[in-house]
Enzyme design. Sequence first.
Site, PDB file in Angstrom:
ATOM      1  N   LEU A   1       0.824  -1.218   0.000  1.00 20.17           N
ATOM      2  CA  LEU A   1       0.000   0.000   0.000  1.00 20.17           C
ATOM      3  C   LEU A   1       0.854   1.263   0.000  1.00 20.17           C
ATOM      4  CD1 LEU A   1       0.142   1.361   3.058  1.00 20.17           C
ATOM      5  CD2 LEU A   1      -1.361  -0.537   3.609  1.00 20.17           C
TER       6      LEU A   1
ATOM      7  N   GLU B   1       0.933   5.115   1.388  1.00 18.11           N
ATOM      8  CA  GLU B   1       0.276   6.069   2.280  1.00 18.11           C
ATOM      9  C   GLU B   1      -0.364   7.153   1.420  1.00 18.11           C
ATOM     10  OE1 GLU B   1       2.735   7.504   5.508  1.00 18.11           O
ATOM     11  OE2 GLU B   1       3.376   5.460   5.933  1.00 18.11           O
TER      12      GLU B   1
ATOM     13  N   CYS C   1       9.420   4.279   4.351  1.00 20.93           N
ATOM     14  CA  CYS C   1       9.765   3.069   3.583  1.00 20.93           C
ATOM     15  C   CYS C   1      11.007   3.219   2.701  1.00 20.93           C
ATOM     16  CB  CYS C   1       8.570   2.641   2.748  1.00 20.93           C
ATOM     17  SG  CYS C   1       7.205   2.062   3.768  1.00 20.93           S
TER      18      CYS C   1
HETATM   19  N1  LIG Z   1       3.744   2.817   6.107  1.00 17.29           N
HETATM   20  C1  LIG Z   1       3.745   2.312   4.881  1.00 17.29           C
HETATM   21  O1  LIG Z   1       3.405   2.973   3.904  1.00 17.29           O
HETATM   22  C2  LIG Z   1       4.169   0.876   4.663  1.00 17.29           C
HETATM   23  C3  LIG Z   1       3.859   0.252   3.444  1.00 17.29           C
HETATM   24  C4  LIG Z   1       4.232  -1.064   3.247  1.00 17.29           C
HETATM   25  C5  LIG Z   1       4.948  -1.732   4.222  1.00 17.29           C
HETATM   26  N2  LIG Z   1       5.272  -1.100   5.388  1.00 17.29           N
HETATM   27  C6  LIG Z   1       6.003  -1.858   6.415  1.00 17.29           C
HETATM   28  O2  LIG Z   1       5.055  -2.305   7.378  1.00 17.29           O
HETATM   29  C7  LIG Z   1       5.633  -2.293   8.688  1.00 17.29           C
HETATM   30  C8  LIG Z   1       4.821  -1.399   9.602  1.00 17.29           C
HETATM   31  O3  LIG Z   1       4.881  -0.090   9.106  1.00 17.29           O
HETATM   32  P1  LIG Z   1       3.937   1.069   9.671  1.00 17.29           P
HETATM   33  O4  LIG Z   1       4.199   2.279   8.842  1.00 17.29           O
HETATM   34  O5  LIG Z   1       2.548   0.554   9.800  1.00 17.29           O
HETATM   35  O6  LIG Z   1       4.575   1.270  11.126  1.00 17.29           O
HETATM   36  P2  LIG Z   1       4.002   2.138  12.344  1.00 17.29           P
HETATM   37  O7  LIG Z   1       5.179   2.626  13.067  1.00 17.29           O
HETATM   38  O8  LIG Z   1       2.964   3.095  11.853  1.00 17.29           O
HETATM   39  O9  LIG Z   1       3.237   1.053  13.230  1.00 17.29           O
HETATM   40  C9  LIG Z   1       3.874   0.010  13.908  1.00 17.29           C
HETATM   41  C10 LIG Z   1       3.060  -0.304  15.156  1.00 17.29           C
HETATM   42  O10 LIG Z   1       3.588  -1.492  15.753  1.00 17.29           O
HETATM   43  C11 LIG Z   1       3.461  -1.348  17.159  1.00 17.29           C
HETATM   44  N3  LIG Z   1       4.345  -2.307  17.832  1.00 17.29           N
HETATM   45  C12 LIG Z   1       5.692  -2.269  18.005  1.00 17.29           C
HETATM   46  N4  LIG Z   1       6.121  -3.338  18.704  1.00 17.29           N
HETATM   47  C13 LIG Z   1       5.029  -4.077  18.986  1.00 17.29           C
HETATM   48  C14 LIG Z   1       4.831  -5.291  19.677  1.00 17.29           C
HETATM   49  N5  LIG Z   1       5.845  -5.971  20.206  1.00 17.29           N
HETATM   50  N6  LIG Z   1       3.563  -5.765  19.791  1.00 17.29           N
HETATM   51  C15 LIG Z   1       2.524  -5.083  19.266  1.00 17.29           C
HETATM   52  N7  LIG Z   1       2.646  -3.921  18.579  1.00 17.29           N
HETATM   53  C16 LIG Z   1       3.895  -3.416  18.453  1.00 17.29           C
HETATM   54  C17 LIG Z   1       3.816   0.102  17.426  1.00 17.29           C
HETATM   55  O11 LIG Z   1       3.338   0.527  18.682  1.00 17.29           O
HETATM   56  C18 LIG Z   1       3.134   0.799  16.227  1.00 17.29           C
HETATM   57  O12 LIG Z   1       1.834   1.246  16.553  1.00 17.29           O
HETATM   58  C19 LIG Z   1       7.072  -1.848   8.483  1.00 17.29           C
HETATM   59  O13 LIG Z   1       7.883  -2.975   8.321  1.00 17.29           O
HETATM   60  C20 LIG Z   1       7.023  -1.066   7.189  1.00 17.29           C
HETATM   61  O14 LIG Z   1       8.255  -1.050   6.521  1.00 17.29           O
HETATM   62  C21 LIG Z   1       4.884   0.190   5.628  1.00 17.29           C
END
Ligand SMILES: NC(=O)c1ccc[n+]([C@@H]2O[C@H](COP(=O)([O-])OP(=O)(O)OC[C@H]3O[C@@H](n4cnc5c(N)ncnc54)[C@H](O)[C@@H]3O)[C@@H](O)[C@H]2O)c1
Length: 440
Positions: free
Chosen positions: A156, A158, A266
């Site tokens: 996805l 953002e 990312c």
């Molecule tokens: N943001 C994007 O556009 C996007 C797109 C594709 C992939 N990703 C990948 O997806 C993953 C998440 O990205 P994001 O942007 O959603 O991150 P984010 O920082 O918005 O959210 C991560 C969440 O995980 C929680 N967390 C951390 N440790 C935890 C644990 N032990 N148990 C439960 N919850 C816990 C945090 O509190 C936080 O709310 C990353 O690897 C990122 O690279 C992100």
Amino acid sequence: MRLSIIGSGYVGLVSGAGLSEVGHHVLCMDIDAGRIERLQQGIVPIFEPGLETMLLENAAQGRLQFSDSIAEAVNHAQVIFIAVGTPPDEDGSADLRHVLAVAEALGQHLGQPALIVVKSTVPVGTCEKVQEAANRALQTRGKDFEVTVASNPEFLKEGAAISDFMKPDRIVIGTDSEEAETLLRELYAPFNRNHEKLLCMDVRSSELTKYAANTMLATKISLMNELSNLAERVGADIEQVRIGMGSDPRIGYSFIYPGVGYGGSCFPKDVRALEHTARQFGYEAELLKAVEAVNNRQKAKAFEILDRHFGGDLSGLKIAVWGLAFKPNTDDMREAPSLNLIDALLAEGASVCAHDPEAMEEAAKLYPGDSGLSLVDDPYTATEGADALVLMTEWKLYWAPDFDRLQQQMPLPVIVDGRNIWSPAIVRRHGITYFAIGRP
Ligand SMILES: NC(=O)c1ccc[n+]([C@@H]2O[C@H](COP(=O)([O-])OP(=O)(O)OC[C@H]3O[C@@H](n4cnc5c(N)ncnc54)[C@H](O)[C@@H]3O)[C@@H](O)[C@H]2O)c1
């Protein structure tokens, strides 16, 4: 199906919303109890168009719930997604602490076999580590079953995350287990009606696919920025060049916009992490190093234009900044180019007055009251009496500004268009000194 998603950030919440929207029963879990409490009260912690409505509707219909308890998440589901953050470690590698902590916690709580699906962006080999960590914890508890771990990277964007999730270009699944593939095919069937979008492959290829896609996109941007710097020197207009390049279908128009560099949670970290993986496997990824180096240089571009224009002395100047988020339609400021600009301006003794339609709450957390950055609700309050205006994020509300008003507000009007959204001729016709990226 009953699903749990561990990690309720951008990816976890969008996935939770999308999967419950098609009828699955989803529990979104996060370690941040405050975040979960707000979600339970209907307060969505991030800005993403369409997310709030979808989350609240599905929660109201009982298909979506929020919890800070891993035990509850484990009991709820037959498939458990890991969507926690994988931020960059100091050496550029992906920090797997959160992912592995979740794996261990799952092993400590599971009472029956489950499919664990890694949605976080993780380096090649991580799913194996997740499986080992979970199974080790199960063994310690004397359990006689093991978990299966599949890879399912998320693509996805953002700002358009809901539509990307609901209408994906592709759904990549990495697994060697037929059972896991069957289960995930069933889970994703509602997203796969129009034509076959599921790409099933081995786990390592799936893990690498996510990094490969992001580094390809980052490479396109850095190449364009490299060409824009060259265009400036040879007296060409990169916008004309861009149109000439994009018309070739092998190149295409998307992702070839020159600007002040890419940011976000990312591209920067994923390019660095892949470079690090390559090194771990005895390979120096020269192109990836260059992609990152070009981007780091480009992030200083807006500051350099101002510094040159004001003869190397920016102290005491008031600079207006339009746009703080790393791109439009998000409040995400992670690694945003605006941070580089603001930090450099403040370090040189300038004051900065900024506007962003969604990211000002984030900015306020990063720059406390006495930092020299002021945040205002109206773009034209930022430009009142300013020495220059810099556009850093191309939000739609900035595309057709009142140039007469800007000309009147700024004593010696100067605009730096960091995203090349305005016409040089039109801006200059208003008596404004105009700088763009790679344009005369
Ligand atoms: N943001 C994007 O556009 C996007 C797109 C594709 C992939 N990703 C990948 O997806 C993953 C998440 O990205 P994001 O942007 O959603 O991150 P984010 O920082 O918005 O959210 C991560 C969440 O995980 C929680 N967390 C951390 N440790 C935890 C644990 N032990 N148990 C439960 N919850 C816990 C945090 O509190 C936080 O709310 C990353 O690897 C990122 O690279 C992100």
